[in-house]
Design an enzyme around this catalytic site. Sequence first.
Site, PDB file in Angstrom:
ATOM      1  N   LYS A   1      47.758  58.133  18.359  1.00 29.47           N
ATOM      2  CA  LYS A   1      46.724  59.309  18.385  1.00 29.47           C
ATOM      3  C   LYS A   1      45.678  59.103  19.714  1.00 29.47           C
ATOM      4  CE  LYS A   1      45.171  56.536  14.376  1.00 29.47           C
ATOM      5  NZ  LYS A   1      46.835  55.660  14.573  1.00 29.47           N
TER       6      LYS A   1
ATOM      7  N   ARG B   1      40.152  57.795   7.117  1.00 25.75           N
ATOM      8  CA  ARG B   1      41.310  56.790   6.029  1.00 25.75           C
ATOM      9  C   ARG B   1      41.199  56.842   4.299  1.00 25.75           C
ATOM     10  NH1 ARG B   1      41.850  53.659  11.709  1.00 25.75           N
ATOM     11  NH2 ARG B   1      43.652  52.712  11.684  1.00 25.75           N
TER      12      ARG B   1
ATOM     13  N   ARG C   1      48.411  46.022   8.524  1.00 24.94           N
ATOM     14  CA  ARG C   1      48.157  47.494   9.282  1.00 24.94           C
ATOM     15  C   ARG C   1      48.840  48.331   8.331  1.00 24.94           C
ATOM     16  NH1 ARG C   1      47.115  46.747  15.604  1.00 24.94           N
ATOM     17  NH2 ARG C   1      46.848  49.020  15.302  1.00 24.94           N
TER      18      ARG C   1
HETATM   19  P1  AP5 Z   1      48.535  54.661  20.451  1.00 23.63           P
HETATM   20  O1  AP5 Z   1      48.251  56.100  21.667  1.00 23.63           O
HETATM   21  O2  AP5 Z   1      47.839  53.518  21.170  1.00 23.63           O
HETATM   22  O3  AP5 Z   1      48.433  54.541  19.201  1.00 23.63           O
HETATM   23  P2  AP5 Z   1      47.088  54.500  18.237  1.00 23.63           P
HETATM   24  O4  AP5 Z   1      47.662  55.875  17.403  1.00 23.63           O
HETATM   25  O5  AP5 Z   1      45.979  55.783  19.062  1.00 23.63           O
HETATM   26  O6  AP5 Z   1      47.590  53.210  17.492  1.00 23.63           O
HETATM   27  P3  AP5 Z   1      46.226  52.385  17.387  1.00 23.63           P
HETATM   28  O7  AP5 Z   1      47.341  50.946  16.660  1.00 23.63           O
HETATM   29  O8  AP5 Z   1      44.990  52.307  18.460  1.00 23.63           O
HETATM   30  O9  AP5 Z   1      45.832  53.273  15.937  1.00 23.63           O
HETATM   31  P4  AP5 Z   1      45.057  51.792  15.091  1.00 23.63           P
HETATM   32  O10 AP5 Z   1      44.726  53.008  13.631  1.00 23.63           O
HETATM   33  O11 AP5 Z   1      46.028  51.138  13.741  1.00 23.63           O
HETATM   34  O12 AP5 Z   1      43.808  50.957  15.492  1.00 23.63           O
HETATM   35  P5  AP5 Z   1      42.537  51.632  15.297  1.00 23.63           P
HETATM   36  O13 AP5 Z   1      42.121  51.084  16.435  1.00 23.63           O
HETATM   37  O14 AP5 Z   1      42.130  53.103  14.665  1.00 23.63           O
HETATM   38  O15 AP5 Z   1      49.824  54.319  21.355  1.00 23.63           O
HETATM   39  C1  AP5 Z   1      50.596  52.816  20.908  1.00 23.63           C
HETATM   40  C2  AP5 Z   1      51.152  52.831  21.890  1.00 23.63           C
HETATM   41  O16 AP5 Z   1      52.466  53.087  21.572  1.00 23.63           O
HETATM   42  C3  AP5 Z   1      50.960  52.848  23.310  1.00 23.63           C
HETATM   43  O17 AP5 Z   1      51.100  51.458  24.516  1.00 23.63           O
HETATM   44  C4  AP5 Z   1      51.522  53.539  24.270  1.00 23.63           C
HETATM   45  O18 AP5 Z   1      51.569  54.221  25.059  1.00 23.63           O
HETATM   46  C5  AP5 Z   1      52.831  54.170  22.871  1.00 23.63           C
HETATM   47  N1  AP5 Z   1      52.775  55.548  22.676  1.00 23.63           N
HETATM   48  C6  AP5 Z   1      51.999  56.650  22.353  1.00 23.63           C
HETATM   49  N2  AP5 Z   1      53.005  57.157  22.679  1.00 23.63           N
HETATM   50  C7  AP5 Z   1      54.247  57.375  22.133  1.00 23.63           C
HETATM   51  C8  AP5 Z   1      55.373  58.089  22.626  1.00 23.63           C
HETATM   52  N3  AP5 Z   1      55.309  59.045  22.294  1.00 23.63           N
HETATM   53  N4  AP5 Z   1      56.636  57.522  22.772  1.00 23.63           N
HETATM   54  C9  AP5 Z   1      56.521  55.932  23.084  1.00 23.63           C
HETATM   55  N5  AP5 Z   1      54.945  55.257  22.870  1.00 23.63           N
HETATM   56  C10 AP5 Z   1      54.342  55.562  23.251  1.00 23.63           C
HETATM   57  O19 AP5 Z   1      41.941  51.044  14.150  1.00 23.63           O
HETATM   58  C11 AP5 Z   1      41.876  49.771  14.354  1.00 23.63           C
HETATM   59  C12 AP5 Z   1      41.586  48.254  13.631  1.00 23.63           C
HETATM   60  O20 AP5 Z   1      40.480  48.667  12.867  1.00 23.63           O
HETATM   61  C13 AP5 Z   1      42.100  49.060  11.212  1.00 23.63           C
HETATM   62  O21 AP5 Z   1      43.326  47.939  11.305  1.00 23.63           O
HETATM   63  C14 AP5 Z   1      40.965  48.435  10.934  1.00 23.63           C
HETATM   64  O22 AP5 Z   1      40.625  47.575  10.415  1.00 23.63           O
HETATM   65  C15 AP5 Z   1      39.536  49.258  11.371  1.00 23.63           C
HETATM   66  N6  AP5 Z   1      39.623  50.865  11.581  1.00 23.63           N
HETATM   67  C16 AP5 Z   1      38.964  51.467  12.586  1.00 23.63           C
HETATM   68  N7  AP5 Z   1      39.115  52.914  11.686  1.00 23.63           N
HETATM   69  C17 AP5 Z   1      38.627  52.543  10.426  1.00 23.63           C
HETATM   70  C18 AP5 Z   1      38.063  53.205   9.478  1.00 23.63           C
HETATM   71  N8  AP5 Z   1      38.261  54.595   9.491  1.00 23.63           N
HETATM   72  N9  AP5 Z   1      38.368  52.969   8.159  1.00 23.63           N
HETATM   73  C19 AP5 Z   1      38.713  51.454   7.982  1.00 23.63           C
HETATM   74  N10 AP5 Z   1      38.706  50.859   8.738  1.00 23.63           N
HETATM   75  C20 AP5 Z   1      38.895  51.448  10.104  1.00 23.63           C
END
Ligand code: AP5
Length: 210
Positions: free
Chosen positions: A14, A89, A168
């Site tokens: 994302k 979410r 997660r």
């Molecule tokens: P990346 O682009 O970083 O993936 P992402 O989907 O953004 O993953 P996140 O881990 O950031 O999502 P998340 O939803 O768990 O975390 P968030 O910060 O929102 O890509 C991942 C990796 O893969 C990278 O190394 C990239 O280079 C690689 N990659 C990308 N595309 C690729 C491809 N096509 N092929 C190969 N490799 C690829 O949330 C963190 C925490 O915050 C949550 O656990 C929760 O506790 C809290 N939180 C956040 N939002 C909320 C909410 N709305 N409600 C409640 N809690 C929340």
Amino acid sequence: MESIVLFGPPGAGKGTQAQRIMDSTGLPQVSTGDMLRAAVAAGTTTGIEAKKFMDAGKLVPDEVIIALICDRIQDPDATNGVMFDGFPRTIPQAEALSKITEVSHVIAIDVPDERIVERICGRYTCGNCSSVYHDTFNPTTKDGFCDNCDSTEFKRRADDNADTVLSRLSAYHEQTSPLAKWYIERGIFHQIDGDRAIDEITTDILSALK
Ligand code: AP5
């Protein structure tokens, strides 16, 4: 104003795709994960509360998230809509969102669970501009320098470890994936195969947004 939602499991790509499609859409990226990490780093009350949930791989309570979004949406750059990354979410978050902005597209990046752990455990980001990289799948072009800003500072997230990733993923399947049906019923849900090259996924997202 009309906004876009980037939806999908942790590590689906994302954030990677948000950075690539920002120029085409003209919409600012609003990542609740980034906002929470900034609150944790600043030691605010929200950050102290959120950290317990984030470290355990659980969702932060809806009321905390909805309050953050209601504030953010007031900023001048959000006037014409935003690109939500990782929000909503839960159904209560989606209901709250429907009261504050119109969502035109929900882009769901679909990646099988077995790919998620390797993606998350190899992730690192630029400490200056937050560009996202991966040790194997998406490394910097010039070793040790960010492609976007030439910084040499990189960081890894505290919750990017194999144990927390499994929590997660459970939170995603139990609390977030039911939202797909909610948006399918509203006719704005676009599923994209996220288990492909990053460029191919970007092309498909931009087509879905036309
Ligand atoms: P990346 O682009 O970083 O993936 P992402 O989907 O953004 O993953 P996140 O881990 O950031 O999502 P998340 O939803 O768990 O975390 P968030 O910060 O929102 O890509 C991942 C990796 O893969 C990278 O190394 C990239 O280079 C690689 N990659 C990308 N595309 C690729 C491809 N096509 N092929 C190969 N490799 C690829 O949330 C963190 C925490 O915050 C949550 O656990 C929760 O506790 C809290 N939180 C956040 N939002 C909320 C909410 N709305 N409600 C409640 N809690 C929340």
